[in-house]
Design a protein around this motif. Structure first.
Motif, mmCIF file in Angstrom:
data_model
loop_
_atom_site.group_PDB
_atom_site.id
_atom_site.type_symbol
_atom_site.label_atom_id
_atom_site.label_comp_id
_atom_site.label_asym_id
_atom_site.label_seq_id
_atom_site.Cartn_x
_atom_site.Cartn_y
_atom_site.Cartn_z
ATOM 1 N N ALA A 100 -5.156 -4.941 -8.997
ATOM 2 C CA ALA A 100 -5.103 -5.802 -7.428
ATOM 3 C C ALA A 100 -5.733 -4.687 -6.348
ATOM 4 O O ALA A 100 -6.670 -4.936 -5.873
ATOM 5 N N ALA A 101 -5.161 -3.573 -7.247
ATOM 6 C CA ALA A 101 -5.593 -2.582 -5.818
ATOM 7 C C ALA A 101 -7.152 -1.872 -6.361
ATOM 8 O O ALA A 101 -7.491 -1.404 -4.920
ATOM 9 N N VAL A 102 -7.141 -2.287 -7.208
ATOM 10 C CA VAL A 102 -8.278 -1.260 -7.692
ATOM 11 C C VAL A 102 -9.906 -2.346 -6.648
ATOM 12 O O VAL A 102 -10.760 -2.120 -6.599
ATOM 13 N N LYS A 104 -9.193 -5.037 -4.546
ATOM 14 C CA LYS A 104 -9.189 -4.344 -3.101
ATOM 15 C C LYS A 104 -10.125 -3.308 -2.685
ATOM 16 O O LYS A 104 -11.031 -3.666 -1.945
ATOM 17 N N ARG A 105 -9.894 -2.328 -3.272
ATOM 18 C CA ARG A 105 -11.017 -1.142 -2.699
ATOM 19 C C ARG A 105 -12.446 -1.127 -3.400
ATOM 20 O O ARG A 105 -13.603 -0.900 -2.296
ATOM 21 N N ALA A 106 -12.732 -1.301 -4.223
ATOM 22 C CA ALA A 106 -13.965 -2.191 -5.206
ATOM 23 C C ALA A 106 -14.779 -2.745 -3.352
ATOM 24 O O ALA A 106 -15.755 -2.833 -3.459
ATOM 25 N N ALA A 107 -13.980 -4.168 -3.218
ATOM 26 C CA ALA A 107 -14.218 -5.078 -2.349
ATOM 27 C C ALA A 107 -15.012 -4.233 -1.109
ATOM 28 O O ALA A 107 -15.340 -4.555 0.031
ATOM 29 N N THR A 108 -13.933 -3.356 -0.757
ATOM 30 C CA THR A 108 -13.567 -3.218 0.916
ATOM 31 C C THR A 108 -15.143 -1.506 0.759
ATOM 32 O O THR A 108 -16.378 -2.393 1.582
ATOM 33 N N LEU A 181 -17.615 3.770 -8.104
ATOM 34 C CA LEU A 181 -17.096 5.082 -8.600
ATOM 35 C C LEU A 181 -15.445 5.641 -7.786
ATOM 36 O O LEU A 181 -15.087 5.181 -6.535
ATOM 37 N N ASP A 182 -14.613 5.351 -8.511
ATOM 38 C CA ASP A 182 -12.804 5.185 -7.806
ATOM 39 C C ASP A 182 -11.699 7.354 -7.894
ATOM 40 O O ASP A 182 -12.159 7.220 -8.760
ATOM 41 N N ASP A 183 -11.360 7.271 -6.293
ATOM 42 C CA ASP A 183 -11.001 8.342 -6.690
ATOM 43 C C ASP A 183 -9.805 8.201 -6.679
ATOM 44 O O ASP A 183 -8.588 9.225 -5.898
ATOM 45 N N GLY A 184 -9.589 6.945 -6.484
ATOM 46 C CA GLY A 184 -8.072 6.590 -6.103
ATOM 47 C C GLY A 184 -7.261 6.225 -5.503
ATOM 48 O O GLY A 184 -6.265 5.738 -4.717
ATOM 49 N N ALA A 224 -11.271 -11.010 -2.134
ATOM 50 C CA ALA A 224 -10.987 -9.937 -1.916
ATOM 51 C C ALA A 224 -11.951 -9.024 -0.484
ATOM 52 O O ALA A 224 -12.013 -8.169 0.593
ATOM 53 N N TYR A 225 -12.693 -10.028 -0.576
ATOM 54 C CA TYR A 225 -14.031 -9.700 0.054
ATOM 55 C C TYR A 225 -14.596 -10.296 1.690
ATOM 56 O O TYR A 225 -14.336 -9.552 2.407
#
Length: 295
Positions: A100-102, A104-108, A181-184, A224-225
């Protein structure tokens, strides 16, 4: 490239990419600042797939200014090369979105792109699908049985979306998992070959189908979006997922007939066409059209 002039460097091939070769180039000399870039090398026929390389360059820069894309270092149309800054982040995989955290970051990140500077052109899947289909007919490329049988339903989809139009926003339009691309801490968005101002719900629906979201994940992604999505929001994302599948499947069939890459583009296209076919045949399809049209 000018940015490499007078410097020593090393080159590392990067995985992925079905229309380009991507390499990471790092300086090996003592000059400052150090150089760490990704160079996209393109030698395919851009007209065949409807790619505008100059628009890609300009939209890549706009995404960087929106805070979600890599900075543009240099564009060399004469060489078919675009150099961008290397991002120290990991490409997502389909299964990454189960976190869920990933998600959310992607939707942001997607929301930030959509709120950023407008792109130089528009993207319309109905026009693109018509162009791809014309190319296939004119060149005699292989098309799966039954594809054109959905023409009337496809027109109904277009009419439903047009009945409740939404403001176009700058969209990537090709956000499969590897383009996140996710840096955490934050997510970046790359690859703007097919970018253009478009309905944000197409962006969401495209990712949902490319990343093989379950119905529950589609709901979570939409929430999330939007934060508090309406029934029309959910329906619009699902309908735009259909648009993505039906339209992009033709990209696969064109690539199957023309690409020199060792990749099964035919099966890639069939997978998306099958998803579209299932949605067209779903008993809830008419209800989906009505919900979108009254949204």
């Amino acid at each position: 490239m000018h940015c490499l002039a007078g410097r020593s460097w090393s080159v590392t091939p990067l995985p992925g990419g079905l229309t380009n070769v991507n390499v990471r180039v790092r300086s090996t000399d003592d000059l400052k600042p150090e150089l760490d870039i990704v160079v996209r090398c393109s030698d395919n026929d851009p007209d065949l797939l409807g790619i505008d390389r100059e628009a890609e360059w300009r939209n890549t820069d706009a995404a960087a200014r929106a805070g979600v894309g890599a900075p543009v270092v240099e564009y060399r149309p004469d060489l078919g090369m675009l150099a961008i800054g290397y991002l120290h982040a990991e490409a997502l995989q389909d299964r990454s979105f189960a976190d869920a955290a990933v998600m959310k970051r992607a939707a942001t990140a997607v929301g930030a792109l959509h709120a950023g500077p407008r792109f130089v052109d528009d993207f319309d899947m109905f026009s693109r699908q018509a162009g791809y289909l014309a190319t296939i007919r004119e060149r005699g490329f292989r098309l799966p049985d039954g594809y054109e049988a959905h023409g009337a339903a496809w027109a109904d989809v277009r009419a439903a979306l047009a009945a409740a139009p939404r403001e176009n926003r700058p969209c990537n339009n090709d956000l499969l998992a590897a383009n996140f691309l996710d840096d955490g801490e934050r997510v970046w968005l790359i690859d703007y070959e097919y970018s253009g101002n478009n309905d944000p719900c197409f962006e969401l629906g495209n990712t949902a189908t490319e990343c093989r979201f379950t119905p529950e994940m589609i709901e979570a992604w939409t929430a999330a979006y939007f934060g508090s999505p309406t029934a029309a929001d959910f329906a619009r994302v699902r309908l735009q997922a259909l648009c993505s599948c039906y339209g992009w499947s033709l990209w696969g069939f064109i690539q199957a007939a023309t690409s020199p890459l060792d990749f099964d583009f035919w099966s890639w296209g069939l997978e998306r066409f099958e998803k579209a076919r299932q949605t067209f045949a779903d008993p809830q399809f008419t209800r989906l059209l009505e919900t979108v049209a009254h949204g």
